[in-house]
Motif scaffolding. Structure first.
Motif, short mmCIF file in Angstrom:
data_model
loop_
_atom_site.label_atom_id
_atom_site.label_comp_id
_atom_site.label_asym_id
_atom_site.label_seq_id
_atom_site.Cartn_x
_atom_site.Cartn_y
_atom_site.Cartn_z
N PRO A 33 28.41 4.35 42.94
CA PRO A 33 29.18 3.84 43.54
C PRO A 33 30.82 3.94 43.28
N ILE A 35 34.18 2.16 43.99
CA ILE A 35 34.78 0.69 44.59
C ILE A 35 36.13 0.84 44.36
N GLN A 36 37.12 0.66 45.67
CA GLN A 36 38.45 0.63 45.22
C GLN A 36 38.91 -0.63 45.78
N ASP A 37 39.61 -1.53 45.03
CA ASP A 37 40.44 -2.72 45.61
C ASP A 37 41.59 -2.37 46.28
N SER A 54 38.21 -4.96 49.28
CA SER A 54 37.55 -3.84 48.83
C SER A 54 36.88 -2.50 49.69
N HIS A 55 37.29 -1.29 49.37
CA HIS A 55 36.36 -0.49 50.01
C HIS A 55 35.42 0.15 49.09
N VAL A 56 34.04 0.06 49.54
CA VAL A 56 32.87 0.19 48.76
C VAL A 56 32.32 1.18 49.29
N LEU A 58 28.57 3.63 48.54
CA LEU A 58 27.33 3.57 47.87
C LEU A 58 26.69 4.77 48.17
N GLU A 73 31.76 -13.95 49.95
CA GLU A 73 31.89 -12.82 50.37
C GLU A 73 31.42 -12.12 51.57
N THR A 118 29.05 2.83 53.54
CA THR A 118 30.68 2.71 53.17
C THR A 118 30.84 1.22 53.76
N VAL A 121 34.71 -4.78 51.87
CA VAL A 121 34.18 -6.17 51.36
C VAL A 121 35.52 -7.10 51.13
N ARG A 132 32.74 -9.96 39.82
CA ARG A 132 31.20 -10.27 40.15
C ARG A 132 30.60 -10.21 38.36
#
Length: 137
Positions: A33, A35-37, A54-56, A58, A73, A118, A121, A132
């Motif tokens: 993964p 993950i960028q805040d 956040s941009h996630v 996977l 969330e 993508t 969040v 989390r």
């Protein structure tokens, strides 16, 4: 009452624009993964709460560990598909353009589809708490 809602809306719109212009690799090529805040901001109208956007990304067929968040969330699927699994509830499959919601401190996981996913969040949670909390077996 409208002030917090308006602020939250503006944050989401700003984050959506940032996420759509954000350069990230195709999730199908990822090994883990990403993950960028994009934003962490205290809510001025509500003491003790903050917004995290956040941009996630996977990779395909990945199941995240069971966890919960110290807040609510909201997830907007930008690309691909995800199955949201809330503890004690039936699985919810979401595709590009769908939105998923995870209630406050609800134990859950997510599983990406064959093409990866993508996700944008948006979390509103207790200020200063971790993003989390993993659930031990």
């Amino acid at each position: 009452m409208w002030k917090p809602i308006t602020l939250a809306f503006l944050i989401v719109v700003t984050g959506a624009a940032a996420a759509m212009s954000h350069d990230v690799r195709d999730p199908a090529t990822l090994q883990k993964p990403l993950i960028q805040d994009l934003l962490t901001e205290s809510l001025k109208s509500t003491e003790g709460l903050e917004v995290v956007l956040s941009h996630v990304a996977l990779p395909p067929n990945l199941t995240l560990p069971m966890h919960w968040h110290p807040g609510e969330e909201f997830a907007y699927i930008l690309q691909g598909s995800v199955t949201l699994i809330l503890d004690g509830e039936s699985e919810q499959k979401a595709f590009s353009g769908d939105v998923g919601v995870v209630p406050l401190k609800k134990v859950h996981t997510a599983r990406s589809g064959d093409e990866g996913a993508t996700i944008l969040v948006f979390r509103v949670h207790e200020e200063g708490q971790p993003g989390r909390v993993l659930v031990s077996d």
